[in-house]
Write a protein that holds these residues in place. Structure first.
Motif, PDB file in Angstrom:
ATOM      1  N   TRP A  60       0.506  11.528  39.610  1.00 19.91           N
ATOM      2  CA  TRP A  60       0.159  11.449  41.046  1.00 19.91           C
ATOM      3  C   TRP A  60       0.102  10.002  41.531  1.00 19.91           C
ATOM      4  CZ3 TRP A  60      -1.464  16.598  42.549  1.00 19.91           C
ATOM      5  CH2 TRP A  60      -1.938  17.405  41.496  1.00 19.91           C
ATOM      6  N   SER A 119     -10.168   1.770  36.938  1.00 14.97           N
ATOM      7  CA  SER A 119      -9.591   3.123  36.982  1.00 14.97           C
ATOM      8  C   SER A 119     -10.322   3.927  38.051  1.00 14.97           C
ATOM      9  CB  SER A 119      -9.791   3.805  35.619  1.00 14.97           C
ATOM     10  OG  SER A 119     -11.191   3.997  35.391  1.00 14.97           O
ATOM     11  N   GLY A 120      -9.840   5.147  38.286  1.00 17.98           N
ATOM     12  CA  GLY A 120     -10.522   6.022  39.239  1.00 17.98           C
ATOM     13  C   GLY A 120     -11.868   6.498  38.711  1.00 17.98           C
ATOM     14  N   SER A 121     -11.913   6.749  37.393  1.00 20.49           N
ATOM     15  CA  SER A 121     -13.197   7.181  36.812  1.00 20.49           C
ATOM     16  C   SER A 121     -14.249   6.093  36.949  1.00 20.49           C
ATOM     17  CB  SER A 121     -13.025   7.514  35.316  1.00 20.49           C
ATOM     18  OG  SER A 121     -12.100   8.555  35.143  1.00 20.49           O
ATOM     19  N   ASN A 124     -15.522   5.983  40.348  1.00 21.32           N
ATOM     20  CA  ASN A 124     -16.516   7.015  40.656  1.00 21.32           C
ATOM     21  C   ASN A 124     -17.845   6.782  39.956  1.00 21.32           C
ATOM     22  OD1 ASN A 124     -15.351   8.616  42.660  1.00 21.32           O
ATOM     23  ND2 ASN A 124     -13.956   9.514  41.166  1.00 21.32           N
ATOM     24  N   TYR A 153     -12.013  17.239  40.677  1.00 14.50           N
ATOM     25  CA  TYR A 153     -11.727  16.315  39.585  1.00 14.50           C
ATOM     26  C   TYR A 153     -12.046  14.913  40.073  1.00 14.50           C
ATOM     27  CZ  TYR A 153      -9.883  14.043  35.494  1.00 14.50           C
ATOM     28  OH  TYR A 153      -9.783  13.288  34.353  1.00 14.50           O
ATOM     29  N   HIS A 154     -12.976  14.255  39.372  1.00 15.30           N
ATOM     30  CA  HIS A 154     -13.348  12.897  39.774  1.00 15.30           C
ATOM     31  C   HIS A 154     -13.301  11.931  38.596  1.00 15.30           C
ATOM     32  CE1 HIS A 154     -14.314  14.138  43.795  1.00 15.30           C
ATOM     33  NE2 HIS A 154     -15.111  15.073  43.355  1.00 15.30           N
ATOM     34  N   GLY A 155     -12.619  12.335  37.487  1.00 20.70           N
ATOM     35  CA  GLY A 155     -12.473  11.417  36.362  1.00 20.70           C
ATOM     36  C   GLY A 155     -13.044  11.964  35.083  1.00 20.70           C
ATOM     37  N   GLU A 226     -12.590  15.289  47.264  1.00 18.33           N
ATOM     38  CA  GLU A 226     -11.203  14.852  47.469  1.00 18.33           C
ATOM     39  C   GLU A 226     -10.721  15.490  48.779  1.00 18.33           C
ATOM     40  OE1 GLU A 226      -9.143  15.916  43.495  1.00 18.33           O
ATOM     41  OE2 GLU A 226     -11.116  16.866  43.482  1.00 18.33           O
ATOM     42  N   ALA A 231      -6.059  17.664  40.971  1.00 16.34           N
ATOM     43  CA  ALA A 231      -6.007  18.258  39.630  1.00 16.34           C
ATOM     44  C   ALA A 231      -6.572  19.675  39.605  1.00 16.34           C
ATOM     45  CB  ALA A 231      -6.764  17.374  38.651  1.00 16.34           C
ATOM     46  N   ASP A 259     -12.974  10.897  47.883  1.00 17.84           N
ATOM     47  CA  ASP A 259     -12.277  10.421  46.683  1.00 17.84           C
ATOM     48  C   ASP A 259     -10.776  10.392  46.991  1.00 17.84           C
ATOM     49  OD1 ASP A 259     -12.426  11.112  43.124  1.00 17.84           O
ATOM     50  OD2 ASP A 259     -10.924  10.063  44.324  1.00 17.84           O
ATOM     51  N   VAL A 261      -8.403   8.817  45.323  1.00 16.73           N
ATOM     52  CA  VAL A 261      -7.598   8.371  44.169  1.00 16.73           C
ATOM     53  C   VAL A 261      -6.198   8.969  44.220  1.00 16.73           C
ATOM     54  CG1 VAL A 261      -7.398   8.526  41.649  1.00 16.73           C
ATOM     55  CG2 VAL A 261      -9.557   7.821  42.693  1.00 16.73           C
ATOM     56  N   ILE A 262      -6.078  10.244  44.586  1.00 17.40           N
ATOM     57  CA  ILE A 262      -4.736  10.844  44.736  1.00 17.40           C
ATOM     58  C   ILE A 262      -4.268  10.750  46.187  1.00 17.40           C
ATOM     59  CG2 ILE A 262      -3.550  13.080  44.859  1.00 17.40           C
ATOM     60  CD1 ILE A 262      -4.709  13.845  42.228  1.00 17.40           C
ATOM     61  N   LYS A 288      -4.761   4.828  41.272  1.00  8.91           N
ATOM     62  CA  LYS A 288      -3.392   5.393  41.302  1.00  8.91           C
ATOM     63  C   LYS A 288      -2.449   4.647  42.264  1.00  8.91           C
ATOM     64  CE  LYS A 288      -4.825   9.987  39.751  1.00  8.91           C
ATOM     65  NZ  LYS A 288      -4.309  10.111  38.387  1.00  8.91           N
ATOM     66  N   ARG A 417       3.601  19.810  37.270  1.00 17.33           N
ATOM     67  CA  ARG A 417       2.328  20.062  36.596  1.00 17.33           C
ATOM     68  C   ARG A 417       1.964  21.512  36.869  1.00 17.33           C
ATOM     69  NH1 ARG A 417      -2.067  20.288  34.988  1.00 17.33           N
ATOM     70  NH2 ARG A 417      -3.927  18.982  35.140  1.00 17.33           N
TER      71      ARG A 417
HETATM   72  C1  LIG Z   1      -9.324  12.570  42.641  1.00 15.02           C
HETATM   73  C2  LIG Z   1      -9.418  11.785  41.360  1.00 15.02           C
HETATM   74  N1  LIG Z   1     -10.480  10.961  41.160  1.00 15.02           N
HETATM   75  C3  LIG Z   1     -10.603  10.245  40.013  1.00 15.02           C
HETATM   76  C4  LIG Z   1      -9.645  10.339  39.017  1.00 15.02           C
HETATM   77  C5  LIG Z   1      -9.829   9.526  37.733  1.00 15.02           C
HETATM   78  O1  LIG Z   1      -8.930   8.457  37.713  1.00 15.02           O
HETATM   79  P1  LIG Z   1      -8.575   7.793  36.276  1.00 15.02           P
HETATM   80  O2  LIG Z   1      -7.776   8.828  35.499  1.00 15.02           O
HETATM   81  O3  LIG Z   1      -7.764   6.560  36.665  1.00 15.02           O
HETATM   82  O4  LIG Z   1      -9.872   7.430  35.589  1.00 15.02           O
HETATM   83  C6  LIG Z   1      -8.500  11.152  39.195  1.00 15.02           C
HETATM   84  C7  LIG Z   1      -7.447  11.180  38.125  1.00 15.02           C
HETATM   85  N2  LIG Z   1      -6.581  12.313  38.175  1.00 15.02           N
HETATM   86  C8  LIG Z   1      -5.892  12.733  37.071  1.00 15.02           C
HETATM   87  C9  LIG Z   1      -5.885  11.967  35.915  1.00 15.02           C
HETATM   88  C10 LIG Z   1      -5.176  12.456  34.817  1.00 15.02           C
HETATM   89  C11 LIG Z   1      -4.488  13.672  34.857  1.00 15.02           C
HETATM   90  C12 LIG Z   1      -4.512  14.412  36.050  1.00 15.02           C
HETATM   91  C13 LIG Z   1      -3.786  15.730  36.108  1.00 15.02           C
HETATM   92  O5  LIG Z   1      -3.814  16.380  37.169  1.00 15.02           O
HETATM   93  O6  LIG Z   1      -3.184  16.086  35.079  1.00 15.02           O
HETATM   94  C14 LIG Z   1      -5.203  13.947  37.150  1.00 15.02           C
HETATM   95  C15 LIG Z   1      -8.404  11.906  40.378  1.00 15.02           C
HETATM   96  O7  LIG Z   1      -7.355  12.755  40.592  1.00 15.02           O
END
Ligand SMILES: Cc1ncc(COP(=O)(O)O)c(CNc2cccc(C(=O)O)c2)c1O
Length: 460
Positions: A60, A119-121, A124, A153-155, A226, A231, A259, A261-262, A288, A417
């Motif tokens: 993404w 990173s996104g995690s 958060n 999904y937030h990490g 989000e 995810a 959020d 991130v996406i 991202k 996916r």
């Molecule tokens: C909305 C959102 N917030 C935080 C994160 C975490 O970001 P980091 O991964 O950089 O720590 C995400 C990450 N989203 C994510 C990461 C890895 C796999 C998939 C999947 O859908 O397969 C989605 C995300 O989608």
């Protein structure tokens, strides 16, 4: 790549030393990993020379596509100058200053302050500590609970995974951590029953009001969501959802966290998803598309009011990371944002590629296997169903059909996916009309092959 060992040797070495994220290692090693060796534009190549259309833009994130020389050269220049330094202990550096200013300019309203992460995690995790510190600095230390959604999904850090609503993640590692609660998600297709989407959107938003009343507003710090749950299966909320969430947050004086991130950086046809859905957050975690994944970087963008909670009353905020505002990652992000701006990619998603993809995407609704098509900008989903009128799930274990379809996609040269039995796409924003046509044609073929497979295997 010159003198790359044969694929089976690479697979053996990978299995000998490398545990992969979100992976059942035993079944992966039985199948062998696919080795991706290079990428250009919207395409990947694997070690067997297969050319694959990357319908997921990596994860993404590769919004500007692969192989952009502007980013590569910007990082090269930065690395020669100052490959790394930190922004702790009274120091800063030009890329951090320039990127913070650029993000403030691009972000809506008075979202003018930036805290960097890797990173996104981590962004958060920063959100959790910031919103709690913000209220403590305002003399309201009991306002520390954060409300999120099931299937969000937030990490994957302790706080990121706790903010998320994925039960399989919570089951591993004793999550969620205290003072994080979850309400139901605005997932009309699977949970809306006979309600029409508009009233369902209001009903799900009003669960926030009920949760705040249950907890007591004096104990609630923030709500996080989000704009579109990525995810979780590209869950696009009814239009009534976000304005109602915003009303509730304002009325009960809790911070609203989007959020992004996406959804950030053009994915939904605006710079940020909150603009597409008509609300204004107090904080927004980003990652991202900030750098298109060329180097890892995340951040929390916050409003003047939230920042003042740190600047005027906060004292030392004891939080930060070695790679906060990493100069080379900042250089990648700056070059990436320059491409998004100069090619006007968010507007292009809104007026050109998004409408084109939507028109082609909707034709898939005619396929017998497709229960619903969803699309917003360049993020979309197909709900696979054995009985589309009833929006029925498959009797087979959730994800069985999605995995079959995902494998057919790969075999036809497309990355898609699957989330359960929902197929999702999030291609690079630079995708052309002919590449969209190729994507649709490959999805269609994968759906036909999936239909044949499940008929043969008697999967219902
Ligand atoms: C909305 C959102 N917030 C935080 C994160 C975490 O970001 P980091 O991964 O950089 O720590 C995400 C990450 N989203 C994510 C990461 C890895 C796999 C998939 C999947 O859908 O397969 C989605 C995300 O989608």
């Amino acid at each position: 790549i010159a003198n790359l060992p044969p694929t089976h040797v690479l697979q053996k070495k990978d299995a000998a030393h490398h545990l992969h994220p979100f992976t059942d290692t035993q079944s992966l090693n039985a199948k062998g990993t696919r080795i991706i060796t290079r990428a250009e534009g919207v395409y990947l190549w694997d070690s067997e020379g297969n050319k694959i259309l990357d319908g997921m833009a990596g994860l993404w994130c590769v919004n500007v596509g692969y192989g952009r020389k502007e980013i590569i050269e910007a990082v090269h220049r930065q690395m020669q100058q100052l490959p790394y330094y930190n922004t702790f202990f009274q120091t800063s550096h030009p890329p951090a200053i320039a990127l913070a200013e650029k993000i403030a300019k691009l972000a809506p309203g008075d979202l003018d302050y930036v805290f960097f992460a890797g990173s996104g995690s981590e962004a958060n995790d920063t959100v959790v500590r910031m919103v709690r510190h913000y209220w403590a600095s305002k003399g309201k230390p009991t306002k520390k609970t954060i409300i999120s959604r099931h299937n969000a999904y937030h990490g994957s850090t302790m706080a990121g995974a706790s903010l998320g609503g994925m039960s399989a993640m919570h089951a591993q590692g004793g999550l969620p951590i205290p003072d994080i609660t979850h309400i139901n998600q605005p997932y009309w297709y699977a949970e809306g029953g006979d309600m029409d989407p508009a009233e369902f959107g209001l009903a799900r938003a009003r669960e926030l009001e009920q949760e705040i009343e249950r907890l007591g507003a004096d104990n609630v710090a923030a709500f996080i969501g989000e704009p579109i749950q990525g995810a979780g299966g590209v869950i696009i909320p009814p239009e009534t959802y976000w304005p109602e969430i915003q009303r509730i947050c304002r009325e009960h004086d809790i911070l609203l966290v989007a959020d992004e991130v996406i959804c950030g950086f053009g994915r939904t046809g605006h710079w940020f998803g909150s603009q597409t859905f008509g609300f204004k957050p107090d904080l927004m975690p980003i990652a991202k598309g900030l750098s298109s994944g060329y180097l890892p970087i995340g951040a929390v963008v916050m409003s003047e009011d939230v920042a003042q909670g740190f600047i005027t009353h906060g004292g030392e905020f004891c939080h930060g990371f070695t790679y906060s505002a990493h100069p080379s990652a900042c250089a990648a992000a700056l070059a990436n944002l320059e491409i998004l701006e100069s090619e006007r990619l968010p507007a292009k998603v809104a007026t050109d590629t998004g409408p084109y993809l939507a028109e082609r995407w909707q034709t898939l609704a005619e396929h017998p296997l497709v229960g619903e098509t969803r699309i917003c900008g360049l993020i979309g989903a197909l709900e696979l169903s054995p009985d589309k009128k009833r929006r029925a799930p498959f009797e087979a274990e959730r994800g069985t059909v999605g995995t079959i379809c995902r494998d057919h996609c790969f075999a036809t040269g497309l990355v898609m996916r699957h989330v359960g039995d929902t197929m999702v796409i999030s291609p690079p924003l630079v995708i052309s009309h002919s590449e969209v046509d190729e994507l649709i044609e490959k999805v269609h073929r994968a759906l036909d092959l999936t239909s044949a497979d499940i008929a043969l295997q008697g999967i219902k």
